[in-house]
Design a protein around this motif. Structure first.
Motif, PDB file in Angstrom:
ATOM      1  N   LEU A   1       9.680  -8.476   1.033  1.00  0.00           N
ATOM      2  CA  LEU A   1       9.658  -7.076   0.578  1.00  0.00           C
ATOM      3  C   LEU A   1      10.330  -6.216   1.047  1.00  0.00           C
ATOM      4  CD1 LEU A   1       5.832  -6.771  -0.348  1.00  0.00           C
ATOM      5  CD2 LEU A   1       7.470  -8.033  -1.409  1.00  0.00           C
ATOM      6  N   PRO A   2      11.203  -5.348   0.687  1.00  0.00           N
ATOM      7  CA  PRO A   2      12.024  -4.556   1.638  1.00  0.00           C
ATOM      8  C   PRO A   2      11.210  -3.253   1.948  1.00  0.00           C
ATOM      9  CG  PRO A   2      12.782  -4.267  -0.897  1.00  0.00           C
ATOM     10  CD  PRO A   2      11.902  -5.475  -0.696  1.00  0.00           C
ATOM     11  N   CYS A   3      11.413  -2.743   3.091  1.00  0.00           N
ATOM     12  CA  CYS A   3      10.584  -1.450   3.933  1.00  0.00           C
ATOM     13  C   CYS A   3      11.002  -0.112   3.091  1.00  0.00           C
ATOM     14  CB  CYS A   3      11.162  -1.492   5.086  1.00  0.00           C
ATOM     15  SG  CYS A   3      10.481  -0.197   6.059  1.00  0.00           S
ATOM     16  N   PRO A   4      10.137   0.461   2.122  1.00  0.00           N
ATOM     17  CA  PRO A   4      10.702   1.990   1.685  1.00  0.00           C
ATOM     18  C   PRO A   4      10.866   2.868   2.797  1.00  0.00           C
ATOM     19  CG  PRO A   4       8.636   1.085   0.877  1.00  0.00           C
ATOM     20  CD  PRO A   4       8.835   0.325   1.917  1.00  0.00           C
ATOM     21  N   PRO A   5      11.749   3.823   2.453  1.00  0.00           N
ATOM     22  CA  PRO A   5      12.406   4.515   3.708  1.00  0.00           C
ATOM     23  C   PRO A   5      11.195   5.566   4.581  1.00  0.00           C
ATOM     24  CG  PRO A   5      13.071   5.187   1.403  1.00  0.00           C
ATOM     25  CD  PRO A   5      12.624   4.122   1.012  1.00  0.00           C
ATOM     26  N   GLY A   6      10.227   6.029   3.728  1.00  0.00           N
ATOM     27  CA  GLY A   6       9.320   6.666   4.519  1.00  0.00           C
ATOM     28  C   GLY A   6       8.275   5.908   5.284  1.00  0.00           C
ATOM     29  N   TYR A   7       8.262   4.601   4.916  1.00  0.00           N
ATOM     30  CA  TYR A   7       7.359   3.788   5.696  1.00  0.00           C
ATOM     31  C   TYR A   7       7.321   3.865   7.163  1.00  0.00           C
ATOM     32  CZ  TYR A   7       4.989  -0.733   6.947  1.00  0.00           C
ATOM     33  OH  TYR A   7       4.166  -1.850   7.564  1.00  0.00           O
ATOM     34  N   LEU A   8       8.604   3.925   7.832  1.00  0.00           N
ATOM     35  CA  LEU A   8       8.800   4.162   9.141  1.00  0.00           C
ATOM     36  C   LEU A   8       8.123   5.229   9.829  1.00  0.00           C
ATOM     37  CD1 LEU A   8      12.275   3.101  10.187  1.00  0.00           C
ATOM     38  CD2 LEU A   8      10.267   1.925  10.164  1.00  0.00           C
ATOM     39  N   GLY A   9       7.534   6.363   9.144  1.00  0.00           N
ATOM     40  CA  GLY A   9       6.879   7.495   9.396  1.00  0.00           C
ATOM     41  C   GLY A   9       5.287   7.416   9.651  1.00  0.00           C
ATOM     42  N   THR A  10       4.866   6.063   9.239  1.00  0.00           N
ATOM     43  CA  THR A  10       3.356   5.797   9.301  1.00  0.00           C
ATOM     44  C   THR A  10       3.089   5.672  10.907  1.00  0.00           C
ATOM     45  OG1 THR A  10       3.878   3.450   8.994  1.00  0.00           O
ATOM     46  CG2 THR A  10       3.408   5.170   7.201  1.00  0.00           C
ATOM     47  N   PRO A  11       2.064   6.295  11.438  1.00  0.00           N
ATOM     48  CA  PRO A  11       1.687   5.700  12.603  1.00  0.00           C
ATOM     49  C   PRO A  11       1.040   4.494  12.964  1.00  0.00           C
ATOM     50  CG  PRO A  11       0.171   7.127  11.636  1.00  0.00           C
ATOM     51  CD  PRO A  11       0.914   7.084  10.648  1.00  0.00           C
ATOM     52  N   VAL A  12       1.186   4.203  14.179  1.00  0.00           N
ATOM     53  CA  VAL A  12       0.328   3.010  14.532  1.00  0.00           C
ATOM     54  C   VAL A  12      -0.819   3.515  15.374  1.00  0.00           C
ATOM     55  CG1 VAL A  12       0.061   1.148  16.274  1.00  0.00           C
ATOM     56  CG2 VAL A  12       2.423   1.621  14.781  1.00  0.00           C
TER      57      VAL A  12
ATOM     58  N   ASP B   1       6.004  -8.018  -4.872  1.00  0.00           N
ATOM     59  CA  ASP B   1       6.197  -9.311  -5.153  1.00  0.00           C
ATOM     60  C   ASP B   1       7.379 -10.198  -4.467  1.00  0.00           C
ATOM     61  OD1 ASP B   1       6.657 -11.960  -6.199  1.00  0.00           O
ATOM     62  OD2 ASP B   1       6.424 -11.411  -8.346  1.00  0.00           O
ATOM     63  N   GLU B   2       6.888 -11.107  -3.551  1.00  0.00           N
ATOM     64  CA  GLU B   2       8.046 -11.549  -2.694  1.00  0.00           C
ATOM     65  C   GLU B   2       9.281 -12.466  -3.338  1.00  0.00           C
ATOM     66  OE1 GLU B   2       6.602 -14.301   0.811  1.00  0.00           O
ATOM     67  OE2 GLU B   2       8.071 -12.958   2.114  1.00  0.00           O
ATOM     68  N   LYS B   3       8.388 -13.016  -4.357  1.00  0.00           N
ATOM     69  CA  LYS B   3       9.640 -13.877  -5.122  1.00  0.00           C
ATOM     70  C   LYS B   3      10.468 -12.940  -5.699  1.00  0.00           C
ATOM     71  CE  LYS B   3       7.345 -18.247  -6.137  1.00  0.00           C
ATOM     72  NZ  LYS B   3       5.901 -17.985  -5.557  1.00  0.00           N
ATOM     73  N   ALA B   4      10.123 -11.860  -6.511  1.00  0.00           N
ATOM     74  CA  ALA B   4      10.924 -10.641  -6.940  1.00  0.00           C
ATOM     75  C   ALA B   4      11.808 -10.242  -5.928  1.00  0.00           C
ATOM     76  CB  ALA B   4      10.107  -9.674  -7.643  1.00  0.00           C
ATOM     77  N   ALA B   5      11.311 -10.066  -4.737  1.00  0.00           N
ATOM     78  CA  ALA B   5      12.338  -9.348  -3.756  1.00  0.00           C
ATOM     79  C   ALA B   5      13.372 -10.458  -3.296  1.00  0.00           C
ATOM     80  CB  ALA B   5      11.644  -9.227  -2.391  1.00  0.00           C
ATOM     81  N   GLN B   6      12.971 -11.769  -3.214  1.00  0.00           N
ATOM     82  CA  GLN B   6      14.008 -12.745  -2.933  1.00  0.00           C
ATOM     83  C   GLN B   6      15.029 -13.129  -3.944  1.00  0.00           C
ATOM     84  OE1 GLN B   6      11.045 -15.813  -1.602  1.00  0.00           O
ATOM     85  NE2 GLN B   6      10.989 -15.065   0.499  1.00  0.00           N
ATOM     86  N   ALA B   7      14.468 -12.914  -5.229  1.00  0.00           N
ATOM     87  CA  ALA B   7      15.432 -13.237  -6.372  1.00  0.00           C
ATOM     88  C   ALA B   7      16.401 -11.850  -6.322  1.00  0.00           C
ATOM     89  CB  ALA B   7      14.366 -13.187  -7.705  1.00  0.00           C
TER      90      ALA B   7
ATOM     91  N   MET C   1       0.751  -1.268  -0.069  1.00  0.00           N
ATOM     92  CA  MET C   1       0.216  -0.060   0.106  1.00  0.00           C
ATOM     93  C   MET C   1       0.898   1.339   0.040  1.00  0.00           C
ATOM     94  SD  MET C   1      -3.203  -0.673   2.581  1.00  0.00           S
ATOM     95  CE  MET C   1      -3.866   0.963   2.394  1.00  0.00           C
ATOM     96  N   PHE C   2       1.984   1.330   0.819  1.00  0.00           N
ATOM     97  CA  PHE C   2       2.858   2.373   1.083  1.00  0.00           C
ATOM     98  C   PHE C   2       3.466   2.582  -0.180  1.00  0.00           C
ATOM     99  CE2 PHE C   2       6.607   4.635   1.751  1.00  0.00           C
ATOM    100  CZ  PHE C   2       6.264   5.751   2.430  1.00  0.00           C
ATOM    101  N   ALA C   3       4.124   1.529  -0.875  1.00  0.00           N
ATOM    102  CA  ALA C   3       4.582   1.697  -2.175  1.00  0.00           C
ATOM    103  C   ALA C   3       4.065   2.316  -3.332  1.00  0.00           C
ATOM    104  CB  ALA C   3       5.259   0.224  -2.599  1.00  0.00           C
ATOM    105  N   ARG C   4       2.865   1.511  -3.412  1.00  0.00           N
ATOM    106  CA  ARG C   4       1.525   2.191  -4.434  1.00  0.00           C
ATOM    107  C   ARG C   4       1.311   3.564  -4.101  1.00  0.00           C
ATOM    108  NH1 ARG C   4      -4.531   0.145  -4.819  1.00  0.00           N
ATOM    109  NH2 ARG C   4      -5.118   1.600  -6.593  1.00  0.00           N
TER     110      ARG C   4
ATOM    111  N   PRO D   1       9.025  -4.194  -8.696  1.00  0.00           N
ATOM    112  CA  PRO D   1       8.329  -5.409  -8.415  1.00  0.00           C
ATOM    113  C   PRO D   1       8.841  -5.884  -6.938  1.00  0.00           C
ATOM    114  CG  PRO D   1       9.367  -6.131 -10.421  1.00  0.00           C
ATOM    115  CD  PRO D   1       9.624  -4.575 -10.189  1.00  0.00           C
ATOM    116  N   VAL D   2       9.824  -5.560  -6.516  1.00  0.00           N
ATOM    117  CA  VAL D   2      10.445  -5.962  -5.193  1.00  0.00           C
ATOM    118  C   VAL D   2       9.726  -5.505  -4.151  1.00  0.00           C
ATOM    119  CG1 VAL D   2      13.016  -6.186  -6.139  1.00  0.00           C
ATOM    120  CG2 VAL D   2      12.303  -3.893  -5.077  1.00  0.00           C
TER     121      VAL D   2
END
Lengths: 163, 129
Positions: free
Chosen positions: A61-72, A49-55, A35-38, A45-46
């Motif tokens: 799936l790697p965590c995009p940099p700004g993802y950590l700013g999202t609140p809980v 798609d988990e297979k693309a990430a593992q390849a 959702m964040f990447a979109r 695709p990394v």
């Protein structure tokens, strides 16, 4: 004890500096990374798609940099502001407006879907400044993210301007 | 990745910002401040011309310019200041330039500008050189 000389900053706010809040559990999961990447327009695709990430050499799936700013979201806490920090004790006079003064992220290890991070935040600094918008309270919050192995994987520092 | 001083990367990270873009970010981030999706609130209660994008959306878009360039795990740090609000209709271009390389770490100056050339995000990143 004499009252401090700030216009807005209360003694209770000063006393909160450096005190760690209670830890927040922050699960890094595939659905939220997608959702964040979109939302920020990734097309690699990394991030989807988990297979693309593992390849590509990632555990998942790697965590995009700004993802950590999202609140809980915590339904028991009034503030729904970004990050696990609430604003803490009340100022001497109400401060109704706020601006995001900036965010700094530091990364010390890789973060992928499946990781369970624990973030602990504290008010690192508080100050008052006078500018074109009047007196502002500048609050610098720091959150330390540890992963499931207890390693510090990231530190985020956010500045909030309240006026 | 053999970064050297003067290396740059520039990309249009969003074209013609729409309310749909902003709402997608609200959902992904969980930040439902009405100033970012509810025009009557933004206009009548806060006096803005319309809703505007989350600062963290600008940061996330700028982050994509960096990670598409340096790899998903290439960043050591990334810090920004928000210098101007981003409005529906804006088109943003993010640019990074290596300004220093020392001890295997590259320092990258980051700026994202709107269609008028005004910066909306300014900051600095560090990456494995």
């Amino acid at each position: 004890m004499p009252e401090n000389e700030y216009e807005y900053i209360s003694d209770e706010m000063l006393a909160a500096v450096g005190k760690e809040g209670s830890p927040t559990t922050f699960e890094v999961d595939k659905t939220m990374i997608r959702m964040f990447a979109r939302a920020v327009g990734y097309t690699d695709p990394v991030y989807y798609d988990e297979k693309a990430a593992q390849a590509a050499g990632y555990r998942s799936l790697p965590c995009p940099p700004g993802y950590l700013g999202t609140p809980v979201f915590n339904p028991k806490r009034e503030s729904s502001g970004p990050g696990p920090m609430s604003f803490g004790p009340a100022p001497k006079k109400p401060l109704t407006r706020l601006l995001n003064g900036g965010t700094q992220l530091e990364f010390f290890g890789d973060i992928c879907a499946g990781d369970v991070l624990t973030s602990t935040g504290h008010l690192a600094e508080i100050a008052e400044t006078k500018g074109s918008l009047g007196t502002m309270v500048v609050m610098t919050n720091k959150s330390v993210y540890k992963n499931q192995d207890g390693e510090v994987v990231a530190i985020s520092t956010g500045t909030v301007l309240r006026y | 990745m053999a970064l050297k001083v003067g290396d740059t990367n520039e990309m249009v990270v969003i074209e013609n910002v729409s309310r749909t873009h902003i709402v997608k970010y609200a959902g992904a981030s969980g930040d439902f401040n009405p100033l970012h999706h509810d025009d009557p609130v933004a206009q009548n209660m806060a006096g803005y011309p319309s809703v505007f994008a989350h600062g963290m959306l600008s940061m996330g878009l700028t982050g994509r310019m960096l990670t598409d360039w340096l790899g998903p795990d290439g960043l050591k740090s990334f810090g920004v200041r928000f210098t101007k609000q981003v409005w529906p209709g804006d088109t943003l271009t993010a640019r990074g330039e290596v300004t220093d390389v020392k001890d295997g770490v590259a320092t990258i100056k980051v700026v994202t500008t709107n269609q008028n050339g005004d910066s909306v995000v300014e900051g600095e990143a560090t990456a494995k050189a």
